[in-house]
Design a protein around this motif. Structure first.
Motif, short mmCIF file in Angstrom:
data_model
loop_
_atom_site.label_atom_id
_atom_site.label_comp_id
_atom_site.label_asym_id
_atom_site.label_seq_id
_atom_site.Cartn_x
_atom_site.Cartn_y
_atom_site.Cartn_z
N TYR A 180 0.60 -1.35 0.26
CA TYR A 180 -0.12 0.21 0.35
C TYR A 180 0.77 1.37 -0.17
O TYR A 180 0.41 2.43 -0.67
CB TYR A 180 -1.06 -0.36 1.25
N ILE A 181 2.07 1.64 0.27
CA ILE A 181 2.44 2.52 0.39
C ILE A 181 3.20 2.81 -0.61
O ILE A 181 3.53 3.34 -1.27
CB ILE A 181 3.62 2.43 1.87
N MET A 182 4.64 1.62 -0.94
CA MET A 182 5.34 1.23 -2.23
C MET A 182 4.55 1.24 -3.45
O MET A 182 4.69 1.87 -4.25
CB MET A 182 6.56 0.07 -1.96
N GLY A 183 3.62 -0.03 -3.18
CA GLY A 183 2.77 -0.04 -4.67
C GLY A 183 1.63 0.18 -4.54
O GLY A 183 0.98 0.36 -5.83
N GLY A 184 1.11 1.15 -4.07
CA GLY A 184 -0.40 2.38 -3.83
C GLY A 184 0.49 3.44 -4.21
O GLY A 184 0.43 4.10 -5.18
N VAL A 185 0.26 4.72 -2.30
CA VAL A 185 0.43 5.62 -2.81
C VAL A 185 1.90 6.42 -3.40
O VAL A 185 1.44 7.16 -4.57
CB VAL A 185 0.55 6.54 -1.35
N LEU B 162 -10.68 21.36 -6.88
CA LEU B 162 -9.24 21.66 -8.00
C LEU B 162 -8.51 21.96 -6.08
O LEU B 162 -7.68 21.11 -5.92
CB LEU B 162 -9.07 22.78 -8.45
N GLY B 163 -8.54 23.10 -5.63
CA GLY B 163 -8.33 23.09 -4.20
C GLY B 163 -8.33 21.35 -3.40
O GLY B 163 -6.68 21.55 -2.62
N VAL B 164 -8.99 21.42 -2.81
CA VAL B 164 -9.50 20.04 -1.90
C VAL B 164 -8.24 19.10 -2.95
O VAL B 164 -7.91 17.66 -2.53
CB VAL B 164 -11.22 19.44 -1.75
N THR B 165 -8.38 18.44 -4.87
CA THR B 165 -7.48 17.39 -4.55
C THR B 165 -6.04 17.86 -4.95
O THR B 165 -5.58 17.34 -4.53
CB THR B 165 -8.38 17.19 -5.93
N ALA B 166 -5.91 18.41 -4.69
CA ALA B 166 -4.36 18.94 -4.63
C ALA B 166 -4.12 19.41 -3.03
O ALA B 166 -2.69 18.86 -3.16
CB ALA B 166 -4.36 20.74 -5.13
N LYS B 167 -4.68 19.77 -2.37
CA LYS B 167 -4.23 19.45 -0.67
C LYS B 167 -4.42 17.62 -0.87
O LYS B 167 -3.28 16.82 0.21
CB LYS B 167 -5.92 19.81 0.34
N LEU B 168 -5.07 16.69 -1.26
CA LEU B 168 -5.24 15.34 -0.75
C LEU B 168 -4.06 14.77 -2.09
O LEU B 168 -2.88 14.04 -0.84
CB LEU B 168 -6.61 14.84 -1.90
N GLY B 169 -3.30 15.73 -3.34
CA GLY B 169 -2.31 15.31 -3.40
C GLY B 169 -0.88 15.39 -3.06
O GLY B 169 0.17 14.78 -2.47
N ILE B 170 -0.89 16.78 -2.11
CA ILE B 170 0.35 16.99 -0.91
C ILE B 170 0.72 16.28 -0.22
O ILE B 170 1.40 15.49 -0.52
CB ILE B 170 -0.09 18.38 -0.64
N TRP B 171 -0.68 15.13 0.45
CA TRP B 171 -0.34 14.27 1.14
C TRP B 171 -0.27 13.11 0.88
O TRP B 171 0.62 12.60 1.25
CB TRP B 171 -1.53 14.02 1.88
N PHE B 172 -0.44 12.54 -0.83
CA PHE B 172 -0.53 11.29 -1.23
C PHE B 172 1.76 11.83 -1.47
O PHE B 172 2.48 10.98 -1.32
CB PHE B 172 -0.97 11.45 -2.38
N ILE B 173 2.22 13.27 -2.32
CA ILE B 173 3.56 13.34 -2.37
C ILE B 173 4.21 13.28 -0.87
O ILE B 173 5.25 12.75 -1.54
CB ILE B 173 2.72 14.73 -2.71
N MET B 174 3.88 13.53 -0.13
CA MET B 174 4.17 13.49 1.43
C MET B 174 4.67 12.47 1.63
O MET B 174 5.94 11.92 2.20
CB MET B 174 3.91 13.99 1.71
N ILE B 175 4.01 11.30 1.30
CA ILE B 175 4.17 10.17 1.56
C ILE B 175 4.95 9.31 0.55
O ILE B 175 6.15 8.52 1.27
CB ILE B 175 2.50 8.75 1.64
N SER B 176 4.54 9.82 -0.27
CA SER B 176 6.14 9.30 -1.71
C SER B 176 7.27 9.45 -1.66
O SER B 176 8.72 8.68 -1.16
CB SER B 176 4.99 9.38 -3.00
N PHE B 177 7.38 10.92 -0.74
CA PHE B 177 8.55 11.69 -0.47
C PHE B 177 9.06 10.55 0.71
O PHE B 177 10.47 10.87 0.93
CB PHE B 177 8.66 12.96 -0.40
N GLY B 178 7.79 10.92 1.79
CA GLY B 178 8.50 9.54 3.36
C GLY B 178 9.55 8.68 2.56
O GLY B 178 10.08 8.25 3.02
N ALA B 179 8.83 7.44 1.56
CA ALA B 179 9.45 6.89 1.45
C ALA B 179 10.73 6.37 0.41
O ALA B 179 11.51 5.97 0.62
CB ALA B 179 8.37 6.02 0.43
N HIS B 180 10.92 7.64 -0.31
CA HIS B 180 11.91 8.47 -0.92
C HIS B 180 13.51 8.36 0.05
O HIS B 180 13.89 7.98 0.18
CB HIS B 180 11.66 9.06 -1.84
N PHE B 181 12.97 8.91 0.85
CA PHE B 181 14.09 9.26 2.42
C PHE B 181 14.32 8.18 2.71
O PHE B 181 15.38 7.97 2.68
CB PHE B 181 12.95 10.36 3.71
#
Lengths: 220, 211, 278
Positions: A180-185, B162-181
């Motif tokens: 869910y984290i890697m393969g999802g979000v 658009l604003g609400v979706t973009a806000k949701l986008g930020i949360w998604f991006i933060m999770i991905s960037f966290g994984a990146h880190f």
């Protein structure tokens, strides 16, 4: 001439490759033209890399000539370039120490000096990332907290000791992180970025071919 | 272990430690190693490009009858006109060849290789889904892709839907960037492991031969 | 000054020292935790294992010496796996620093173990500048891009290359990369010519490649040292990546501990400042 010629060249070469994409590359004409132009790209690319080398030597030599601060280090740079390049340029037939093959000076310098030094340069980043994590990773906002929690979970999941730690809570956790984290979000975000960047690159390519984008030519 | 091998290892160890010494503070040993490294890296390119490009792709084929290759050779030389402001415009022509070919290839491959397969995969996840968990994952991916793209879409102000979706986008991006880190830490440590392995196993290993 | 404020003002060199110790100690006292196999590495292994014997595979060394600690174990273990299956290996590199030398060193050393001969069982094409031109050009003719191998022998003189003209004769590509060339392999070669691909990349790049994995543009993914360690276990040859995982564990825990300490300090100080101002 100074602007029209480059624009025409970019247009023609660009259009050729757009057209060849839709044609059979193995046919004599299409394949022949593509092959020639790709060879041109490699050759010109090689010269641009050499241009970079000349530029470094030029700047370093100017520092030495004018006895600028730290000129001695610039002299060391120049000498190192020569020590690496000259034996590599000399033909193997003169001596087994010349050329680029195994056992040559060039190969020895690469394996014993350049490669370890390059690896060390990048190895120092491990210290910096630890220091940066300690100083800057703060749960200041909701977004920062999400980032911090995800980073911690992924860090735990990626190492055996961390995985063993997560398994203490539930053996499902590592699998869930992967799914869910890697393969999802993460997958979704990366996909969004890839699609956006690719659309941008395609649009920029079209602008270059049509001559709308001219910044690569510098000031007119 | 021969004397030459031991000397070799000590030379590598000296430069490794010299570069690491920067972590304490800047010093002449670090500067020496840094400049030798820069020089060797530049020198490495000269021989490699000369042999693999200038000789193998230009000179040898030209001598073998492909005389027309003098054209890319000439274009390559025109790159050096950048050093003279009066004729620097000449470098635009070879640059245009590079930009034109790259743009021509990119225009099609970016769409065909990235945009279409990635969009197709986002939709296919629903087609191949079996059961609630798969549908949930497929929805998560679809929402993530759309909200991320909307977050990066700057042509309109992020207000309303658009604003609400973009806000949701930020949360998604933060999770991905966290994984990146999380992954980045592993990457950086791997490089340090390589050098530590050398220092502990190879360099300290030579002490038993010397002492 | 409270202990938290002291932690907050700690010289960065103490952090460096902690990291250094976390790297050194596991070398002296190995911990040996079990390493689990992730689906992306398993699918990579299965894809290589299911290749027809004696097929031709491209093993691409698109990484700089700086990331060799992370990428080289992948190349080593892949070479073992491929030679074990009697696959013919073509190595090449788009990296102007060291790619061809690293390809030469890795394949020659492992080829000896399996009694494989250069020119018949493996070939090192070396390097040519410009990944876009190289990848696109090999779709037409490999020989037109690489007229000779890395040591200058014409391809026509290498028996293995008699039956290989372009990507059509290549069954699988394993791209090991620490940079954007992996993207070109996917967009130009996989999408354009349909050759199945697996990617081994640095951990920094790995999250991006989940998107390609999810779209079946790559059949498997080795992400960083952990990916390499998993692959080592799968083929039964634990090597440097496997050994490195102890250190990884220790350093990751040190960094997590530092982050937790930093955050406790941050909240304690914030609370105290709030009380003071109230």
């Amino acid at each position: 001439m100074r602007t029209t010629l480059p624009l025409a060249v970019a247009f023609i070469t660009g259009v050729v490759f757009v057209i060849t994409f839709f044609l059979n590359e193995e046919s004599a004409i299409v394949g022949g033209i593509s092959k020639q132009l790709l060879d041109w790209l490699i050759i010109i690319g090689g010269f641009t890399l050499l241009l970079g080398v000349v530029s470094i030597l030029r700047v370093s030599w100017q520092s030495v000539e004018r006895r600028k601060e730290d000129w001695i280090y610039k002299l060391i740079t120049i000498l190192s370039v020569l020590v690496m390049a000259i034996p590599g340029l000399l033909p193997e037939s003169w001596s087994s120490l010349f050329g680029r093959q195994e056992g040559s000076i060039y190969d020895w310098l690469f394996l014993n000096l350049q490669a370890p030094m390059m690896a060390t340069m990048f190895a120092t980043l491990a210290f910096y990332i630890a220091s940066a994590a300690y100083r800057a990773f703060r749960a200041r906002t909701a977004e920062a907290t999400i980032l911090l929690v995800t980073a911690t979970l992924v860090m735990l999941w990626r190492v055996p000791m961390g995985e063993a730690f997560l398994n203490l809570f539930s053996e499902e956790i590592p699998g869930l992180i992967n799914r869910y984290i890697m393969g999802g979000v993460n997958l979704a975000v990366q996909r969004g970025i890839i699609i956006g960047a690719a659309l941008g690159a395609a649009a920029m390519s079209l602008r270059i071919i049509l001559g709308i984008e001219r910044t690569y030519m510098g000031k007119s | 272990m021969s004397g030459i091998e031991i000397l070799q290892i000590w030379i590598i160890a000296f430069f490794t430690l010299a570069l690491f010494s920067f972590l304490y503070k800047d010093n002449p040993f670090y500067r020496l190693a840094e400049n030798i490294f820069a020089g060797l890296t530049t020198g490495y390119q000269v021989s490699l490009i000369w042999d693999t490009v200038i000789i193998q792709k230009l000179w040898d084929p030209m001598m073998g009858g492909q005389w027309w290759l003098f054209l890319p050779g000439l274009l390559g030389l025109m790159m050096f006109s950048r050093f003279s402001p009066k004729i620097s415009w000449m470098s635009r022509v070879p640059l245009a060849v590079v930009m034109g070919i790259t743009a021509g290839i990119f225009l099609t491959t970016q769409l065909h290789g990235f945009v279409l397969p990635q969009m197709q995969a986002t939709m296919n996840t629903f087609v191949t889904a079996k059961g609630f968990a798969d549908y949930f994952l497929a929805s998560l991916i679809a929402v993530g892709v759309i909200s991320t793209m909307i977050y990066f879409y700057f042509s309109h102000e992020h207000v309303g839907v658009l604003g609400v979706t973009a806000k949701l986008g930020i949360w998604f991006i933060m999770i991905s960037f966290g994984a990146h880190f999380g992954y980045t830490v592993m990457g950086r440590v791997s490089l340090l492991i390589g050098r530590t392995q050398f220092l502990i196993e190879d360099w300290i290993g030579t002490f038993s031969y010397i002492l | 000054m409270t202990i938290w404020e002291r932690f907050d003002n700690m010289d960065r060199r103490w952090v460096y020292l902690m990291v250094a110790l976390a790297v050194i100690i596991p070398f002296l006292v190995p911990m040996k935790f079990d390493i689990s196999i992730t689906p992306e590495v398993q699918s990579f292994y299965d894809a290589v294992d299911n290749l027809p014997d004696s097929c031709t595979v491209m093993l691409v060394f698109d990484y700089y010496p700086s990331t060799a600690a992370e990428c080289e174990p992948m190349a080593i273990v892949a070479a073992h796996h491929l030679f074990r299956k009697d696959c013919k290996i073509i190595t090449l590199s788009n990296i102007p620093y060291g790619g061809p030398s690293m390809a030469e060193t890795v394949t020659r050393a492992i080829a000896k173990e399996y009694d494989k001969k250069y020119g018949e069982d493996f070939v090192n094409l070396g390097f040519k500048y410009g990944p876009i031109a190289v990848l696109k050009g090999m779709g037409i003719s490999i020989e037109s891009i690489f007229p000779t191998d890395n040591s200058g022998t014409p391809l026509a003189e290498l028996p293995m290359m008699d039956s290989v003209t372009n990507y059509e004769q290549v069954s699988f590509i394993f791209e090991i990369a620490d940079n954007a060339t992996a993207d070109y392999w996917i967009s130009i070669v996989n999408a354009g010519y349909g050759v199945p691909m697996g990617v081994g990349c640095t951990a920094v790049m790995a999250p991006k490649f989940y998107a390609f994995l999810g779209a079946n543009q790559i059949v498997g993914l080795l992400g960083g040292m952990k990916g390499a360690a998993e692959y080592e276990i799968l083929i039964g040859k634990p090597g440097t990546a496997y050994r490195g995982m102890d250190v990884q564990s220790m350093v990751h825990f040190v960094i997590i501990a530092l982050v937790i300490i930093g955050n406790i300090g941050f909240f304690v100080t914030k609370r105290r400042n709030r009380k003071k101002s109230a």
